[in-house]
Design a protein around this motif. Sequence first.
Motif, PDB file in Angstrom:
ATOM      1  N   GLY A  16       0.648  -1.277   0.075  1.00  0.00           N
ATOM      2  CA  GLY A  16       0.066  -0.045   0.016  1.00  0.00           C
ATOM      3  C   GLY A  16       0.621   1.292   0.023  1.00  0.00           C
ATOM      4  N   VAL A  17       2.224   1.263  -0.172  1.00  0.00           N
ATOM      5  CA  VAL A  17       2.867   2.241  -0.031  1.00  0.00           C
ATOM      6  C   VAL A  17       3.109   3.079  -1.423  1.00  0.00           C
ATOM      7  N   GLY A  18       2.842   2.358  -2.407  1.00  0.00           N
ATOM      8  CA  GLY A  18       2.899   2.877  -3.617  1.00  0.00           C
ATOM      9  C   GLY A  18       3.887   2.606  -4.643  1.00  0.00           C
ATOM     10  N   LYS A  19       4.533   1.434  -4.533  1.00  0.00           N
ATOM     11  CA  LYS A  19       5.704   0.875  -5.293  1.00  0.00           C
ATOM     12  C   LYS A  19       5.221   0.845  -6.735  1.00  0.00           C
ATOM     13  N   GLY A  20       4.001   0.505  -7.075  1.00  0.00           N
ATOM     14  CA  GLY A  20       3.456   0.309  -8.491  1.00  0.00           C
ATOM     15  C   GLY A  20       3.258   1.672  -9.158  1.00  0.00           C
ATOM     16  N   THR A  21       3.078   2.622  -8.112  1.00  0.00           N
ATOM     17  CA  THR A  21       2.863   3.953  -8.833  1.00  0.00           C
ATOM     18  C   THR A  21       4.350   4.455  -9.074  1.00  0.00           C
ATOM     19  N   GLN A  22       5.289   4.387  -8.220  1.00  0.00           N
ATOM     20  CA  GLN A  22       6.350   4.938  -8.383  1.00  0.00           C
ATOM     21  C   GLN A  22       7.110   4.534  -9.660  1.00  0.00           C
ATOM     22  N   THR A  23       7.183   2.981  -9.827  1.00  0.00           N
ATOM     23  CA  THR A  23       7.570   2.382 -10.835  1.00  0.00           C
ATOM     24  C   THR A  23       7.131   2.947 -12.081  1.00  0.00           C
ATOM     25  N   GLU A  24       5.893   3.171 -12.265  1.00  0.00           N
ATOM     26  CA  GLU A  24       5.121   3.648 -13.384  1.00  0.00           C
ATOM     27  C   GLU A  24       5.747   5.228 -13.594  1.00  0.00           C
ATOM     28  N   ARG A  25       5.843   5.895 -12.702  1.00  0.00           N
ATOM     29  CA  ARG A  25       6.402   7.120 -12.892  1.00  0.00           C
ATOM     30  C   ARG A  25       7.596   7.474 -13.400  1.00  0.00           C
ATOM     31  N   TYR A  30      11.708   8.283 -17.344  1.00  0.00           N
ATOM     32  CA  TYR A  30      12.899   7.853 -17.783  1.00  0.00           C
ATOM     33  C   TYR A  30      12.668   6.395 -18.955  1.00  0.00           C
ATOM     34  N   PRO A  31      12.558   6.872 -20.251  1.00  0.00           N
ATOM     35  CA  PRO A  31      12.400   5.573 -21.026  1.00  0.00           C
ATOM     36  C   PRO A  31      13.382   4.525 -21.283  1.00  0.00           C
ATOM     37  N   SER A  32      14.631   4.802 -20.664  1.00  0.00           N
ATOM     38  CA  SER A  32      15.684   3.860 -20.695  1.00  0.00           C
ATOM     39  C   SER A  32      15.300   2.826 -19.602  1.00  0.00           C
ATOM     40  N   LEU A  33      14.571   3.071 -18.697  1.00  0.00           N
ATOM     41  CA  LEU A  33      14.154   2.110 -17.607  1.00  0.00           C
ATOM     42  C   LEU A  33      12.895   1.084 -18.285  1.00  0.00           C
ATOM     43  N   ALA A 129      20.450  -1.175 -20.726  1.00  0.00           N
ATOM     44  CA  ALA A 129      20.197  -2.241 -19.765  1.00  0.00           C
ATOM     45  C   ALA A 129      19.891  -1.752 -18.361  1.00  0.00           C
ATOM     46  N   SER A 130      18.829  -0.924 -18.190  1.00  0.00           N
ATOM     47  CA  SER A 130      18.228  -0.345 -17.134  1.00  0.00           C
ATOM     48  C   SER A 130      17.125  -0.877 -16.623  1.00  0.00           C
ATOM     49  N   PHE A 131      16.706  -1.326 -15.604  1.00  0.00           N
ATOM     50  CA  PHE A 131      15.606  -2.125 -15.109  1.00  0.00           C
ATOM     51  C   PHE A 131      15.391  -1.780 -13.490  1.00  0.00           C
ATOM     52  N   ILE A 132      13.916  -1.780 -13.415  1.00  0.00           N
ATOM     53  CA  ILE A 132      13.494  -2.041 -12.130  1.00  0.00           C
ATOM     54  C   ILE A 132      12.893  -3.360 -11.571  1.00  0.00           C
ATOM     55  N   LEU A 133      13.462  -4.337 -10.848  1.00  0.00           N
ATOM     56  CA  LEU A 133      13.106  -5.498 -10.514  1.00  0.00           C
ATOM     57  C   LEU A 133      12.043  -5.556  -9.336  1.00  0.00           C
ATOM     58  N   ASP A 134      10.956  -5.995  -9.861  1.00  0.00           N
ATOM     59  CA  ASP A 134       9.878  -6.025  -9.076  1.00  0.00           C
ATOM     60  C   ASP A 134       9.195  -7.382  -8.550  1.00  0.00           C
ATOM     61  N   GLY A 135       9.179  -7.415  -7.238  1.00  0.00           N
ATOM     62  CA  GLY A 135       8.640  -9.060  -6.850  1.00  0.00           C
ATOM     63  C   GLY A 135       9.683  -9.836  -6.380  1.00  0.00           C
ATOM     64  N   PHE A 136      10.911  -9.452  -6.553  1.00  0.00           N
ATOM     65  CA  PHE A 136      12.160 -10.515  -5.942  1.00  0.00           C
ATOM     66  C   PHE A 136      13.392  -9.550  -6.233  1.00  0.00           C
ATOM     67  N   PRO A 137      14.101  -9.495  -5.055  1.00  0.00           N
ATOM     68  CA  PRO A 137      14.106 -10.417  -3.874  1.00  0.00           C
ATOM     69  C   PRO A 137      13.091  -9.888  -2.879  1.00  0.00           C
ATOM     70  N   SER A 244       2.281  10.747   0.697  1.00  0.00           N
ATOM     71  CA  SER A 244       1.464  10.607  -0.619  1.00  0.00           C
ATOM     72  C   SER A 244       2.619  10.074  -1.595  1.00  0.00           C
ATOM     73  N   SER A 245       2.321   9.634  -2.750  1.00  0.00           N
ATOM     74  CA  SER A 245       3.118   9.419  -3.803  1.00  0.00           C
ATOM     75  C   SER A 245       3.558  10.517  -4.283  1.00  0.00           C
ATOM     76  N   ASP A 246       2.536  11.616  -4.671  1.00  0.00           N
ATOM     77  CA  ASP A 246       3.047  12.966  -5.169  1.00  0.00           C
ATOM     78  C   ASP A 246       4.096  13.503  -4.301  1.00  0.00           C
ATOM     79  N   GLU A 247       4.108  13.363  -3.001  1.00  0.00           N
ATOM     80  CA  GLU A 247       5.071  13.903  -2.163  1.00  0.00           C
ATOM     81  C   GLU A 247       6.579  13.449  -2.424  1.00  0.00           C
ATOM     82  N   ILE A 248       6.516  11.852  -2.675  1.00  0.00           N
ATOM     83  CA  ILE A 248       7.658  11.083  -2.706  1.00  0.00           C
ATOM     84  C   ILE A 248       8.257  11.224  -4.005  1.00  0.00           C
ATOM     85  N   THR A 249       7.453  11.453  -5.152  1.00  0.00           N
ATOM     86  CA  THR A 249       7.873  11.175  -6.465  1.00  0.00           C
ATOM     87  C   THR A 249       9.076  12.172  -6.844  1.00  0.00           C
ATOM     88  N   PRO A 250       8.853  13.423  -6.498  1.00  0.00           N
ATOM     89  CA  PRO A 250      10.067  14.602  -6.775  1.00  0.00           C
ATOM     90  C   PRO A 250      11.220  14.200  -6.204  1.00  0.00           C
TER      91      PRO A 250
END
Length: 261
Positions: A16-25, A30-33, A129-137, A244-250
């Motif tokens: 519920g912290v917003g990991k999915g939201t931050q990943t999408e943003r 950054y299109p390389s991600l 070769a930049s990525f966000i690894l989601d779900g593991f570890p 909030s996610s809006d507070e964290i994103t910047p």
Amino acid sequence: MVLRKAARIILVGAPGVGKGTQTERLIQRYPSLSSISSGDLLRDNVRKKTALGIKAESIMRAGSLVPDTVMLRLILNELKTRGWLLGLPQTMSLSSSAAVAPSLDDAADPYMTSFDPTLSPQTSDDPSASFILDGFPRTATQAQQIDKTIDINWVVHLQTPTSVILDRIANRLVHEPSGRVYNTTFNPPKVAGQDDITGEKLTRRADDNPETWKARLKKFEETSQSLLEHYDGKGVLWGVQGNSSDEITPKLFREFEMRFM
């Protein structure tokens, strides 16, 4: 926006912290991600009936959890396919018999024995070769397995007060067919109780109740501490707080650009 080196990122945070939201943003800015989701890889391999998918499905049908070794192989296979992982055999596949074999002994596993240890870490440093690894570890033990082949260079600990997370859950509505999520306080539907796209009725998830979520948050605190300590010891852990996610994103964007641009 051009990166000067590859970013290999893990986001850690309570449900519920917003990991999915931050990943999408991050991906949008950054299109390389790219996002590498272990859950998506598992479902995709099962659907396509790959050797790994067949093996994983047989394990799940037996009522067992998919072992870490299989999840790691799914991730390595994906990185190898994209050309982001060096030192693995060109053909990343299991024989049909191996695909359904119950044994998960690493000593007999071509995925776990074919690495050239002199190449470690074996991840490409090309910015593409930049990525966000989601779900593991999710645990320190899994992180130690990842360390053998993937050089994670930034771990973000997203922190939001428990009271704020519980308030979000109490006001959450979902459109079950699409998975779209609304919140009556900060992301309400255009028409109360209706999905913006289809007009269909919004519902609450069965497990969106305070007691269930308090238990989930407590479990996260118990299991994540050693994971955070592991990455803190490697010097790649960075924490960010916000209600909030809006507070964290910047804050997240600024730190990302300082490290990789």
